[in-house]
Design a protein around this motif. Structure first.
Motif, mmCIF file in Angstrom:
data_model
loop_
_atom_site.group_PDB
_atom_site.id
_atom_site.type_symbol
_atom_site.label_atom_id
_atom_site.label_comp_id
_atom_site.label_asym_id
_atom_site.label_seq_id
_atom_site.Cartn_x
_atom_site.Cartn_y
_atom_site.Cartn_z
ATOM 1 N N TRP A 86 43.307 35.599 29.294
ATOM 2 C CA TRP A 86 43.102 36.788 28.463
ATOM 3 C C TRP A 86 42.243 37.807 29.193
ATOM 4 N N PHE A 87 42.804 39.017 29.409
ATOM 5 C CA PHE A 87 42.070 40.151 29.947
ATOM 6 C C PHE A 87 41.761 41.099 28.784
ATOM 7 N N ALA B 11 33.356 40.823 24.753
ATOM 8 C CA ALA B 11 34.592 40.206 25.237
ATOM 9 C C ALA B 11 34.309 38.885 25.940
ATOM 10 N N GLU B 12 33.279 38.869 26.761
ATOM 11 C CA GLU B 12 32.926 37.616 27.448
ATOM 12 C C GLU B 12 32.533 36.545 26.444
ATOM 13 N N ALA B 13 31.739 36.928 25.448
ATOM 14 C CA ALA B 13 31.306 35.965 24.425
ATOM 15 C C ALA B 13 32.483 35.442 23.612
ATOM 16 N N ASP C 143 38.850 35.931 29.871
ATOM 17 C CA ASP C 143 38.813 35.429 31.244
ATOM 18 C C ASP C 143 38.458 36.523 32.240
ATOM 19 N N ALA C 144 38.651 37.781 31.853
ATOM 20 C CA ALA C 144 38.280 38.932 32.666
ATOM 21 C C ALA C 144 38.189 40.136 31.750
ATOM 22 N N VAL D 60 28.095 40.944 33.029
ATOM 23 C CA VAL D 60 28.934 39.786 32.694
ATOM 24 C C VAL D 60 29.138 38.911 33.917
ATOM 25 N N SER D 61 29.545 37.672 33.666
ATOM 26 C CA SER D 61 29.769 36.742 34.771
ATOM 27 C C SER D 61 31.249 36.527 35.066
ATOM 28 N N ILE D 62 32.132 37.084 34.245
ATOM 29 C CA ILE D 62 33.570 36.951 34.460
ATOM 30 C C ILE D 62 34.063 38.112 35.346
ATOM 31 N N PRO D 63 35.239 37.987 35.967
ATOM 32 C CA PRO D 63 35.736 39.057 36.833
ATOM 33 C C PRO D 63 35.920 40.372 36.076
#
Length: 363
Positions: free
Chosen positions: A158-159, A171-173, A177-178, A216-219
């Motif tokens: 999921w982007f 979104a990250e929470a 996935d990105a 954030v830590s995701i791409p």
């Protein structure tokens, strides 16, 4: 990728491509109404990510699009949905004023035209699950938790399209996935979670991007105003793992947009685009045509909420396409529109990446 490229950047891009099964970190923007299967096939065959903006598509249309793409490429693609807006507040008197105004720009608009509604969102979500794409993406908000669980159970990535740091964190929470960081330079609709803030919170990509990368830590994928290799290289230097391009592909033969729109993009300077709610009721960036200027001028009736405004302008937009009249067309355009090339999409993808690598590897 050349070894001369900065090592951290090389690793970041390489890991993104490996994780999402891409050869190149170039993503096609999921543009509703301007993403024929032919365009995604070309981009995916070149090693990038194809895309379908499925906002206006019924479940059977989504299935047909996916079938056509899979029949012609083994490349990767995303399916994108627009999170539903609240039920619009209707105002018959105001809608009558809008219909009267629009009669100056196209066919008469009957009162019942405003009753048109988008396809059923729940049915579209089921169609996405049935299609089982490698990646889905969201815009105008986040997928409901129960749908996210179904995606994860099927291994679908999921982007989430975001336009602020706060939206990126949300979104990250929520399990994205990105995130796709959309600068205000982007063509088409602003992807803000809160429609009322789409014009008030206008953050440029090169201010937004590093702030999101740090938060954030995701791409993070960069989108908005990227038209050539210089934009690709700059976005990657600012921490993006990939870039997403929409307007830059609209002049390709595979995009199949009408000639008047494609030709207009070639000479549209950044300041000749504008944000308005004149077409759909949701804020979007288009060429500043005669209709847009008139619809946003003092004294013009304010746009109706989405999707009422979109329904009211449908007759005008259809008539404009038939007549090849750019001044009444829904001519979405990002601020880098003039960089779009009338070349095959695969050629554009490869050149973007080859030239970006050269810039990033320069001593």
């Amino acid at each position: 990728m050349p070894n001369a490229m900065p090592s951290a950047l090389h690793t970041r891009v390489q890991e993104f491509c490996q994780r999402f099964q891409l050869r190149l970190p170039i993503l096609l923007g999921p543009m509703a109404g301007a993403c024929p299967a032919s365009l995604s096939i070309a981009v995916a065959e070149a090693g990038g990510l194809g895309a379908c903006g499925a906002l206006l598509m019924q479940p059977e249309e989504i299935a047909a699009w996916v079938a056509e793409v899979r029949a012609n490429t083994k490349g990767v693609f995303q399916l994108n949905l627009w999170m539903p807006d609240p039920e619009p507040k209707r105002d018959a008197e105001h809608e009558a004023q809008l219909r009267s105004f629009l009669e100056n720009w196209g066919p008469a608009v009957p009162p019942q035209a405003a009753d048109s509604r988008p396809p059923d969102f729940a049915a579209q979500c089921e169609a996405l699950l049935a299609a089982n794409p490698p990646i889905v993406s969201s815009v105008m908000g986040l997928y409901p938790p129960e749908f996210v669980q179904k995606l994860k159970a099927r291994g679908i990535r999921w982007f989430a399209n975001i336009s602020t740091v706060a939206e990126a964190k949300a979104a990250e929470a929520a399990g994205a996935d990105a995130v796709v960081a959309q600068g205000m330079e982007a063509g088409g609709h602003r992807g803000c979670f809160d429609a009322s803030l789409a014009e008030a919170q206008q953050v440029g990509l090169f201010a937004l991007l590093p702030a999101v990368v740090d938060a954030v830590s995701i791409p993070v994928v960069a989108t908005g105003g990227i038209g050539d290799a210089r934009g690709v290289a700059a976005a990657l230097m600012l921490g993006a793992s990939a870039v997403q391009i929409g307007t830059g592909f609209l002049r390709t033969p595979e995009a199949k947009i009408v000639k008047a729109w494609a030709d207009a993009l070639a000479h549209t300077m950044p300041e000749q685009t504008t944000l308005s709610r004149a077409f759909s009721g949701r804020t979007g960036r288009s060429i500043a045509t005669d209709y847009v200027k008139a619809a946003t001028a003092p004294g013009a009736p304010a746009p109706a909420p989405y999707p009422v405004q979109r329904a009211l302008t449908a007759a005008m937009r259809t008539d404009a396409v038939k007549a090849g009249d750019i001044q009444r067309m829904q001519a979405w355009a990002g601020q880098a529109a003039a960089m779009a090339k009338a070349e095959p999409a695969a050629q554009i993808v490869q050149k973007l990446w080859d030239d970006a690598q050269a810039l990033l590897s320069a001593r």
